[in-house]
Design a protein around this motif. Structure first.
Motif, PDB file in Angstrom:
ATOM      1  N   MET A   1      22.994  41.079  49.841  1.00 25.63           N
ATOM      2  CA  MET A   1      24.412  40.707  49.895  1.00 25.63           C
ATOM      3  C   MET A   1      25.195  41.892  50.415  1.00 25.63           C
ATOM      4  SD  MET A   1      26.568  38.996  46.811  1.00 25.63           S
ATOM      5  CE  MET A   1      25.192  38.233  45.975  1.00 25.63           C
ATOM      6  N   SER A   2      25.933  41.674  51.448  1.00 28.12           N
ATOM      7  CA  SER A   2      26.669  42.797  52.029  1.00 28.12           C
ATOM      8  C   SER A   2      28.021  42.915  51.344  1.00 28.12           C
ATOM      9  CB  SER A   2      26.834  42.601  53.535  1.00 28.12           C
ATOM     10  OG  SER A   2      27.454  41.355  53.768  1.00 28.12           O
ATOM     11  N   ALA A   3      28.469  44.128  51.313  1.00 27.60           N
ATOM     12  CA  ALA A   3      29.758  44.356  50.652  1.00 27.60           C
ATOM     13  C   ALA A   3      30.895  43.892  51.543  1.00 27.60           C
ATOM     14  CB  ALA A   3      29.922  45.838  50.320  1.00 27.60           C
ATOM     15  N   ILE A   4      31.917  43.515  50.884  1.00 26.55           N
ATOM     16  CA  ILE A   4      33.103  43.127  51.650  1.00 26.55           C
ATOM     17  C   ILE A   4      33.795  44.414  52.069  1.00 26.55           C
ATOM     18  CG2 ILE A   4      35.367  42.072  51.479  1.00 26.55           C
ATOM     19  CD1 ILE A   4      34.174  40.005  49.697  1.00 26.55           C
ATOM     20  N   THR A   5      34.079  44.562  53.328  1.00 21.16           N
ATOM     21  CA  THR A   5      34.763  45.778  53.771  1.00 21.16           C
ATOM     22  C   THR A   5      36.220  45.697  53.384  1.00 21.16           C
ATOM     23  OG1 THR A   5      35.066  44.716  55.905  1.00 21.16           O
ATOM     24  CG2 THR A   5      33.218  46.241  55.685  1.00 21.16           C
ATOM     25  N   GLY A   6      36.676  46.788  52.875  1.00 21.37           N
ATOM     26  CA  GLY A   6      38.061  46.771  52.429  1.00 21.37           C
ATOM     27  C   GLY A   6      38.993  47.182  53.545  1.00 21.37           C
ATOM     28  N   SER A   7      40.173  46.638  53.531  1.00 22.56           N
ATOM     29  CA  SER A   7      41.165  47.061  54.515  1.00 22.56           C
ATOM     30  C   SER A   7      42.068  48.081  53.845  1.00 22.56           C
ATOM     31  CB  SER A   7      41.978  45.851  54.979  1.00 22.56           C
ATOM     32  OG  SER A   7      42.503  45.191  53.842  1.00 22.56           O
ATOM     33  N   PRO A   9      45.206  49.615  52.183  1.00 19.74           N
ATOM     34  CA  PRO A   9      46.378  49.013  51.519  1.00 19.74           C
ATOM     35  C   PRO A   9      47.638  49.294  52.325  1.00 19.74           C
ATOM     36  CG  PRO A   9      45.613  50.944  50.322  1.00 19.74           C
ATOM     37  CD  PRO A   9      44.620  50.697  51.390  1.00 19.74           C
ATOM     38  N   THR A  10      48.509  48.365  52.342  1.00 12.92           N
ATOM     39  CA  THR A  10      49.694  48.548  53.180  1.00 12.92           C
ATOM     40  C   THR A  10      50.836  49.231  52.427  1.00 12.92           C
ATOM     41  OG1 THR A  10      50.301  46.319  52.544  1.00 12.92           O
ATOM     42  CG2 THR A  10      49.281  46.598  54.691  1.00 12.92           C
ATOM     43  N   ALA A 222      44.859  33.400  31.891  1.00 13.56           N
ATOM     44  CA  ALA A 222      43.737  34.179  32.413  1.00 13.56           C
ATOM     45  C   ALA A 222      42.822  34.615  31.273  1.00 13.56           C
ATOM     46  CB  ALA A 222      44.256  35.390  33.165  1.00 13.56           C
ATOM     47  N   ALA A 223      43.460  35.042  30.198  1.00 13.65           N
ATOM     48  CA  ALA A 223      42.655  35.521  29.075  1.00 13.65           C
ATOM     49  C   ALA A 223      41.870  34.385  28.444  1.00 13.65           C
ATOM     50  CB  ALA A 223      43.551  36.185  28.042  1.00 13.65           C
ATOM     51  N   VAL A 225      40.754  31.789  29.942  1.00 16.29           N
ATOM     52  CA  VAL A 225      39.618  31.516  30.821  1.00 16.29           C
ATOM     53  C   VAL A 225      38.562  32.603  30.672  1.00 16.29           C
ATOM     54  CG1 VAL A 225      38.908  31.398  33.218  1.00 16.29           C
ATOM     55  CG2 VAL A 225      40.946  30.202  32.474  1.00 16.29           C
ATOM     56  N   ASP A 226      39.016  33.823  30.469  1.00 21.13           N
ATOM     57  CA  ASP A 226      38.073  34.914  30.304  1.00 21.13           C
ATOM     58  C   ASP A 226      37.356  34.880  28.971  1.00 21.13           C
ATOM     59  OD1 ASP A 226      39.877  37.515  32.129  1.00 21.13           O
ATOM     60  OD2 ASP A 226      38.347  36.069  32.744  1.00 21.13           O
ATOM     61  N   GLY A 227      37.729  33.941  28.139  1.00 19.97           N
ATOM     62  CA  GLY A 227      36.985  33.799  26.898  1.00 19.97           C
ATOM     63  C   GLY A 227      37.622  34.471  25.702  1.00 19.97           C
TER      64      GLY A 227
ATOM     65  N   LYS B  73      36.753  28.771  28.075  1.00 18.46           N
ATOM     66  CA  LYS B  73      35.776  29.849  28.066  1.00 18.46           C
ATOM     67  C   LYS B  73      34.341  29.337  27.993  1.00 18.46           C
ATOM     68  CE  LYS B  73      35.850  30.967  23.102  1.00 18.46           C
ATOM     69  NZ  LYS B  73      36.437  29.809  22.493  1.00 18.46           N
ATOM     70  N   PHE B  81      44.414  33.623  39.749  1.00 16.47           N
ATOM     71  CA  PHE B  81      45.741  33.035  39.666  1.00 16.47           C
ATOM     72  C   PHE B  81      46.630  33.483  40.805  1.00 16.47           C
ATOM     73  CE2 PHE B  81      45.546  31.048  35.549  1.00 16.47           C
ATOM     74  CZ  PHE B  81      44.480  31.684  34.967  1.00 16.47           C
ATOM     75  N   TYR B  87      45.550  42.271  33.800  1.00  9.77           N
ATOM     76  CA  TYR B  87      46.082  42.818  32.555  1.00  9.77           C
ATOM     77  C   TYR B  87      46.754  44.149  32.870  1.00  9.77           C
ATOM     78  CZ  TYR B  87      42.814  39.315  30.920  1.00  9.77           C
ATOM     79  OH  TYR B  87      42.133  38.155  30.733  1.00  9.77           O
TER      80      TYR B  87
END
Lengths: 328, 366, 504
Positions: A1-7, A9-10, A222-223, A225-227, B73, B81, B87
């Protein structure tokens, strides 16, 4: 799996050179700044004048008085300069130690529990449920009634001979004779602290409720979903978001508690045997009970310095948010 | 990676049906975009898949498991999102580590996975920073990383590019696509921007009013829109939709719009037009299916130019065809000015026909 | 006591005075009734035999012509002006007090029509601070009437003129020795007593009987108080003596000092015949014995309210009126207060309250083991300020003398003290107004009979600190067992030494 090259930051945080002049530079520029804004000062002069007379002069006079020994008959012309003697006497006296210990106990416990209970109450009334506005109204009552009323209510709740608490406990057969609460040197201060907490927690509740409503909903999702369960979400998301409100609330509570006089004075007068004497009651007693203005002034200067320190942190905490927002 | 199956999913709020009997399957490794205008139900659908909302009716399967009653979860999903929802008081490292922490993963494993994910997304140098110190693009990668670190069956993304400026958006689109390819992730991606959907997705689900309008590969959706909504929604500038009535005049079938214009159809299209339920049809022509010429040709329809937009690649000309404002493209450098009269002809091969009443595409023999 | 009856008395007196004046002016002598006029210089009271019986007997035996007496000090046509500050009748006080106040001023205006009085009425809570501030700012009044302990501060600062009863035309012997102590500073006299009161012991006769005690005899000695208290607690379960031991409260020393003095102790030597206020008595044998007696009641016998450490006298009233407290030291006016409380009680409590009121008895404060009886001397004094601190810089001394003579003579010192106090001038006890009061105010004979035993708090500036803080602190230290009784007393002694020893 190749890494995604980062651009690249602007947007970057500003480089140090661009952040503005340092402190020295600002002080040097002060006279010029004042001169430029002279008409602004004209507008605030009346208010400033009143403040100087009503606030600054009494403070100055009190500080001055703290270096004198004043006679009990208040013939102020007879006062004697003793330099730091008042301070030395205060700081080395036994009563100072016990009064300070009482004050610390009073302040720390009142603040901490008022905060915790206020936080709990805020969490509870944050969500919708039937009867919510009634509950909120009821929870505000302790804050709304006067300190004197609260003091009398609790005095009669705690009364060692005819108190409601004692009566209830006896009727429920939990104890078989009255418990000595306010007249017991070990129990009096905790009892007063409880009354104080009851009086103050709605303030913390309101402050924290406002803070809670500023927590972005997405973070909770988000939390989730993160469990993270309810407790984990509270700890990792809610609490950190509440940090600045909490700091402000706690500082305000501490300032209030260091200053609070009425509850203690009305309920026990500082007794029994000095077990509920705190700085403020001690100062009041020194000034108006013992008419020793010099010593009382010194005591209040000490208290004043401590309050100023707390006030400094308070202002710093309040404006830290602004600085961050401007710089980021 | 797993697949996601929506089976007659319904979500009701009192008397409003936000999601109306939506059924679709996202295969393993597929990138599916849920597109539609605001309020069409796409975000609600996503939240239903995530478990952040409760189903009113229907079933949802993730990786062969029925997940209707499962908490988010427990569904083995990860979400990205719109505002990233990083966080704010945790470092990038801690942000990435959080989901694993919540699963009580052992510390050394956490470290390993976090660093691996960071390497993958080229955010290793950022691990000790806090979100507010990062640029928009970096934040997005961290958000992706936080999703990736859990090795979920499905990635659910809720308009993650909407907050970025135009240039960054184009960049990040490419990166997301690359991300998808490298990991072969199953992705359900919500966006209101059809261009994003078209460029990134394996399949597009176009939604409107809670209903699934069309679910197919982007090129099919683009070229064979199933109704006027899809036709007008996908593609930019939007397809021109011209209302007309079908008139049969001997051998020729005409499309006529009152006194404004009339166009003859070829035999094939004429037959299709006549298959409509009434004589009302809608002709759909993209900008490149209307040719404009400064000189009049037989059968051409006059168009008064309203405005001219040179974009570099093509020049878009907006003009009034009768009462209707249409868009046509002309090669760059073509001299056309507002208020000029130009002459439009239709490229019949590229004409779509829709039933004027049902709005559905009229069947073509393909 | 009805206002109407009082008015009748008053009017009768005024008419009589007028007639006397005409009669004298006309040179015609006339005797109205069997009593003869007595002039100021002739009065002497035998105070060694001062009991309720003798008090009652002597009342109504004297007629007084205030105008005539005052005329001998300052002519009735004198022209002048005087400024006067005092604690005016509070809204909560009975109507009769307000009426008498109004009539006083009317009578003065009639007697001395050419003297203008600039009157300022203040509230009790505000007056001390206001007059302190005024004196500091050289805006004090010429004359001020103040509660008994307040004057010493101003005398110590040199803000008061020397002025005694003689300056108002009355011999010193006509005033209580204790009252004269309270206007003496550094050997000089700085004021004239206007009224005095002392407390008494009240008890619930029914509760005494229930406990097996003689319902009609109060404890004779403080040791008896301890014993009675214990008996009441043991036999009825109710508290015996209403001990008050709150800090920063004036009620506490008013009740504890009598015990200290009775046992032969005190704070300084205020209980001595001729106090110097240089000796410290707070840790002598007598004081320690007094402290020990209270320790016995609170800690050992537990026969007093546990809440004593945070109670003021106000918190004793409800238990007393509901029959849960056996006895307490009370101000004469508390009878009226108790009556009010009973009247306002709920249905259920009303019966009990009424019964208590019916069973209420007043008696002398107990004696000490050596037979010594003592009570705190309360009251007010009137003072004249030094011109240097007075507003305007000068004092119209004759106008002041006229006002003071008028108000501290037998007639008005009796009337102005109608509800809660007693005339400072002993001849006041012989007047018919006194008789009127004795007939209408219950237990007045008993409370006034304590007057000879009155001792004022030490007349020194540190008095407030000693009485309101050091003494209650000592009591609390002993009662909470934070210190032993001896240690608490010694601790108090060293505190007093420190504040007195500072020289300031």
């Amino acid at each position: 799996m190749s890494a995604i090259t980062g651009s690249q930051p602007t947007t970057e945080p500003p480089a140090p050179e661009e952040r503005g002049p340092g402190l020295a530079g600002r002080i040097a520029a002060l006279p010029g700044d004042i001169a430029r804004h002279w008409s602004d000062y004209l507008y605030i002069l009346p208010a400033l004048g009143i403040m100087l007379v009503v606030i600054a002069y009494p403070i100055f006079y009190t500080v001055r008085l703290s270096f004198y020994s004043t006679p009990a008959n208040l013939a102020m012309d007879d006062k004697i300069w003793i330099g730091l003697d008042n301070y030395r006497r205060i700081l080395t006296s036994d009563s100072f130690r016990s009064v300070t210990r009482n004050t610390l106990e009073w302040t720390v416990f009142s603040t901490f529990f008022a905060y915790v209970i206020g936080l709990g109450a805020a969490l509870v009334i944050q969500r919708e449920f039937p009867g919510r506005s009634i509950v909120r109204g009821v929870l505000l009552i302790p804050w709304v009634i006067s300190y004197v009323s609260a003091a009398y209510i609790w005095k009669w709740l705690y009364h060692s001979d005819y108190g409601l608490i004692n009566d209830t406990l006896i009727r429920l057969n939990i104890v078989d004779q009255n418990i000595n609460i306010l007249d017991n040197i070990h129990r009096a201060l905790p009892a007063l602290i409880i009354a104080n907490i009851w009086k103050e927690f709605p303030f913390a509740m309101i402050m924290l409720l406002a803070g809670l409503q500023g927590v972005p909903d997405q973070l909770h999702r988000a939390a989730k979903v993160d469990g993270a369960g309810t407790w984990a979400r509270f700890w990792h998301i809610t609490m950190p978001q509440l940090k600045s409100v909490s700091v402000v609330t706690i500082l305000l509570l501490m300032l209030t508690n260091l200053n609070s006089f009425t509850l203690v004075w009305v309920m026990t007068g500082g007794g029994p045997a000095g077990s509920t004497d705190i700085w403020i009651t001690q100062i009041y007693q020194l000034a108006f009970g013992r008419t020793r203005f010099g010593v009382a002034s010194a005591y209040s200067v000490i208290l004043f310095l401590i309050m100023m320190a707390l006030g400094y942190f308070y202002v710093k905490a309040l404006t830290r948010g602004d600085a961050e927002r401007e710089g980021a | 990676m797993g697949r996601v199956i929506l089976d007659n999913v319904v979500k009701r709020y009192r008397d409003v049906v936000a999601v109306d009997h939506v059924s679709l399957t996202v295969e393993e490794g597929e990138f599916v975009a849920l597109v539609g205008p605001s309020g069409c139900g796409k975000t609600t659908t996503l939240n239903l898949i995530a478990g952040l909302l409760e189903l009113s009716e229907g079933n949802i399967y993730i990786g062969e498991r029925l997940v209707n009653d499962l908490d988010p979860k427990d569904r083995d999903i990860a979400m990205v999102f719109q505002n990233y929802a990083l966080y704010p008081n945790k470092t990038v490292y801690k942000n990435l580590a959080f989901p694993l922490q919540m699963r009580k993963t052992p510390k050394d494993q956490i470290d390993q996975r976090v660093r691996e994910t960071a390497r993958l997304l080229s955010i290793e140098p950022l691990l000790e920073r806090r979100p507010k110190e990062l640029s928009g693009g970096q934040q997005q990668r961290v958000a992706l990383g936080r999703a990736l670190v859990r090795n979920p069956q499905v990635f659910l993304m809720d308009e993650p590019l909407s907050n970025l400026d135009a240039k960054l958006r184009v960049q990040m689109r490419a990166e997301l696509k690359r991300f998808h390819q490298d990991i072969n992730a199953t992705i359900v991606y919500v966006t209101h921007d059809q261009l994003e959907a078209v460029t990134m997705a394996d399949k597009m689900a176009v939604m409107s009013g809670g209903l699934l309008q069309q679910y197919d590969a982007p090129d099919i959706v683009y070229n064979q829109p199933v109704n006027t909504f899809v036709a007008g929604f996908v593609g930019s500038p939007a397809m021109n939709l011209l209302s007309a009535t079908v008139e049969v005049d001997g051998d020729t079938t005409w499309l006529r719009n009152g006194n404004d214009w009339a166009s003859a159809l070829d035999a094939k299209r004429g037959a299709i037009a006549q298959s409509a339920s009434t004589d009302a049809v809608i002709a759909g022509l993209r900008h490149n299916a209307i040719h404009l010429s400064p000189t009049e040709t037989p059968g051409a329809i006059p168009v008064r130019i309203y405005t001219v937009e040179p974009t570099g690649d093509l020049t878009f000309v907006h003009g009034y065809l009768g009462d209707l404002l249409i868009v046509a493209s002309v090669p760059p450098g073509t001299q056309m000015h507002p208020d000029d009269i130009v002459w439009a002809t239709f490229d019949l091969d590229q004409m779509h026909l829709f039933d004027g009443v049902t709005q559905m595409a009229l069947a073509s023999e393909a | 006591m009805s206002t109407q009856r009082y008015r009748e008395l008053f009017n009768r007196e005024l008419n009589r005075r007028k007639l006397l004046a005409y009669g004298a002016a006309a040179g015609a002598g006339a005797a109205f009734g069997p009593r003869a006029l007595t002039l100021a210089q002739d009065g002497t009271i035998d105070t060694t035999d001062w009991t309720p019986e003798t008090i009652v007997a002597q009342a109504g035996t004297l007629e007084v012509d205030t105008a005539a007496e005052c005329a001998q000090v300052v002519p009735l046509d004198y022209e002048g002006e005087v400024s006067y500050w005092y604690v005016g009748p509070a809204d909560s006080e009975p109507q009769i007090t307000h009426d008498i106040d109004a009539e006083f001023w009317a009578a003065f205006a009639e007697t001395y029509p050419n003297i203008t009085v600039n009157i300022t009425r203040l509230t009790y809570n505000d007056m001390l601070d206001q007059i302190r501030t005024a004196a500091l700012g050289n805006a004090a009044p010429m004359v001020a009437k103040m509660p008994i302990l307040w004057g010493v501060e101003f005398a110590a600062k040199g803000q008061l003129q020397e002025f005694g009863p003689a300056d108002a035309g009355y011999p010193v012997e006509e005033y209580w020795p204790g009252a004269m102590k309270s206007v003496t500073y550094d050997g000089k006299t700085y004021g004239v007593p206007t009224n005095n009161e002392t407390m008494a012991l009240i008890w619930n006769a029914a509760l005494f009987e229930e406990a097996g005690l003689d319902p009609d005899s109060p404890p004779a000695t403080w040791d008896d108080v301890v014993a009675y208290s214990k008996q009441i607690k043991e036999n009825t379960g109710k508290d015996g003596y209403g001990l008050v031991a709150r800090v920063n409260a004036g009620n506490t020393p008013f009740r504890f000092m009598p015990a200290m003095w009775a046992y032969g102790g005190g704070a300084l030597d205020e209980a001595a015949e001729a106090p110097t206020y240089e000796e410290i008595w707070i840790n002598n044998e007598g004081s320690i014995a007094a402290l020990q007696s209270h320790y016995q009641m609170y800690v050992t016998d537990k026969s007093v309210p546990t809440s004593a450490l945070t109670n003021t006298q106000a918190e004793n009233q409800a238990p007393f009126i509901s029959g849960s407290l056996g006895m307490m030291i009370a101000h004469p006016a508390e009878y009226a207060q108790m009556n009010d409380m009973a009247a306002n009680a709920d249905e259920a409590d009303r019966e009990i309250a009424d019964q208590v009121v019916a069973n209420m008895r007043y008696g002398f404060l107990p004696e000490g083991p050596t037979g010594r009886r003592a009570v705190v001397f309360g009251g007010s004094n009137v003072h004249v300020f030094e011109p240097s601190v007075v507003d305007g810089g000068n004092v119209d001394l004759d106008a002041a003398r006229a006002l003071i003579a008028f108000s501290t003579g037998p007639e008005w010192s009796t009337k102005l003290a109608w509800v809660g106090s007693n005339p400072s001038n002993i001849r006041g006890f012989q007047t018919s107004w006194m008789k009127e009061r004795l007939d209408s105010i219950p237990f007045l004979d008993v409370t006034t009979s304590m007057l000879p035993y009155g001792i004022p708090f030490p007349v020194v500036p540190e008095s407030t600190e000693i009485m309101n803080i050091i003494v209650p602190d000592m009591l609390q230290n002993a009662l909470t067992e934070s210190m032993s009784v001896e240690d608490a007393a010694n601790n108090a002694a060293s505190q007093i030494e420190e504040i007195r020893g500072d020289g300031l």
